[in-house]
Design an enzyme around this catalytic site. Structure first.
Site, PDB file in Angstrom:
ATOM      1  CG  ASP A  33      78.663 153.702 113.275  1.00 38.10           C
ATOM      2  OD1 ASP A  33      78.628 152.201 113.194  1.00 38.10           O
ATOM      3  OD2 ASP A  33      77.422 154.263 113.170  1.00 38.10           O
ATOM      4  CG  ASP A  34      81.730 157.696 111.466  1.00 41.17           C
ATOM      5  OD1 ASP A  34      80.634 157.177 111.127  1.00 41.17           O
ATOM      6  OD2 ASP A  34      81.777 158.612 112.213  1.00 41.17           O
ATOM      7  CG  HIS A  75      77.755 154.904 108.712  1.00 39.79           C
ATOM      8  ND1 HIS A  75      76.459 155.113 109.563  1.00 39.79           N
ATOM      9  CD2 HIS A  75      78.382 155.770 109.581  1.00 39.79           C
ATOM     10  CE1 HIS A  75      76.653 156.115 110.656  1.00 39.79           C
ATOM     11  NE2 HIS A  75      77.721 156.376 110.561  1.00 39.79           N
ATOM     12  CG  HIS A 106      79.300 160.372 108.217  1.00 37.95           C
ATOM     13  ND1 HIS A 106      78.949 161.541 109.423  1.00 37.95           N
ATOM     14  CD2 HIS A 106      79.059 159.159 109.087  1.00 37.95           C
ATOM     15  CE1 HIS A 106      78.805 160.769 110.569  1.00 37.95           C
ATOM     16  NE2 HIS A 106      78.791 159.417 110.406  1.00 37.95           N
ATOM     17  CG  HIS A 131      82.362 156.658 116.076  1.00 32.17           C
ATOM     18  ND1 HIS A 131      81.588 156.662 117.434  1.00 32.17           N
ATOM     19  CD2 HIS A 131      81.561 156.931 114.973  1.00 32.17           C
ATOM     20  CE1 HIS A 131      80.429 156.973 116.940  1.00 32.17           C
ATOM     21  NE2 HIS A 131      80.318 157.499 115.790  1.00 32.17           N
TER      22      HIS A 131
HETATM   23 ZN    ZN Z   1      78.641 158.076 111.622  1.00 31.94          ZN
END
Ligand code: ZN
Length: 239
Positions: free
Chosen positions: A54-55, A105, A109, A199
């Site tokens: 993620d991210d 995602h 955020h 991540h």
């Molecule tokens: Zn995230």
């Protein structure tokens, strides 16, 4: 104030506190989703799992992760942020050209709870747009920032006919535990159908990157196969 009135106020306060606790619990990443379909894992007895990042994308960590995945010849799913993806379309291109899946995602955020439906839709659709503009043609699944959901986001995903992809193995790499501890946390909880959360962006992900090579080798040793999210979900749908 009469005793009866004081008691009523007391009960009201208890009720409000209980509602607040309930909402707090429901927004959490492991709480059940009340509307639409959510996957924390897939129910299967086959030794298959999905590795998710993620991210990102991150110009520092994403290429290192892609190199490790390539070395082990395995595929993963990258849940990217729109605002990062917009900056690094060449990284998105590398992700899908090397056979991985790209997920959404959100754009920024920010927690998608207590936000207007139009804000949430924009966070999702703008990120979809950037992913498509980078040339990705595969399915785009969605994962909420922090796994937070409550009511409006699940309802919007349902109107879009999209399941919510969450996770059930969380080694908390954002807290920068040692690479050994990251691997240990995953291996302790490893099970068929697991969705593992790691991540590749938005912070120092060096410990996760350091852990990854050995972690993949350990998971392989236990006889597990790595699938992209869409392939893992297919396993669920074919049951
Ligand atoms: Zn995230």
């Amino acid at each position: 104030m009469t005793k009866k009135r004081a008691f009523k106020i007391f009960l009201t306060l208890i009720f409000i506190a209980a509602c607040a606790c309930c909402l707090y619990w429901l927004k959490g990443h492991s709480a059940p989703q009340l509307i639409g379909q959510a996957f924390f894992k897939v129910n299967t007895t086959e030794k298959i799992i999905a590795l998710t990042f993620d991210d990102g994308p991150s110009p520092i960590f994403t290429p290192q992760i892609l190199d490790i995945l390539k070395k082990h010849i395995i595929k993963a799913t990258f849940f990217v942020l729109g605002e990062k993806a917009q900056k690094y379309p060449e990284l998105l291109k590398r992700i899908y050209e090397e056979g991985h899946e790209i997920g959404n995602h959100s754009w920024s955020h920010r927690r998608l709870i207590f936000k207007s439906p139009s804000f949430i839709r924009r966070e999702i659709l703008e990120t979809d747009r950037i992913i498509r503009e980078a040339g990705y043609k595969g399915p785009i699944h969605f994962r909420a920032p922090y796994g937070n959901k409550l009511i409006i986001l699940p309802w919007i995903l349902k109107t879009m006919d999209r399941p919510h992809i969450l996770f059930d193995i969380i080694p908390k790499d954002w807290e920068l535990p040692s690479p050994h501890l990251i691997s240990q946390r995953v291996m302790d909880e490893l099970h068929p159908g697991a969705i593992i959360l790691l991540h590749d962006g938005d912070g120092d992900r060096s410990n996760a990157v350091t852990a990854l090579d050995g972690l993949i080798a350990d998971i392989n040793k236990r006889g597990y196969k790595f699938l992209k999210i869409t392939d893992l979900l297919r396993e669920h749908n074919e049951k």
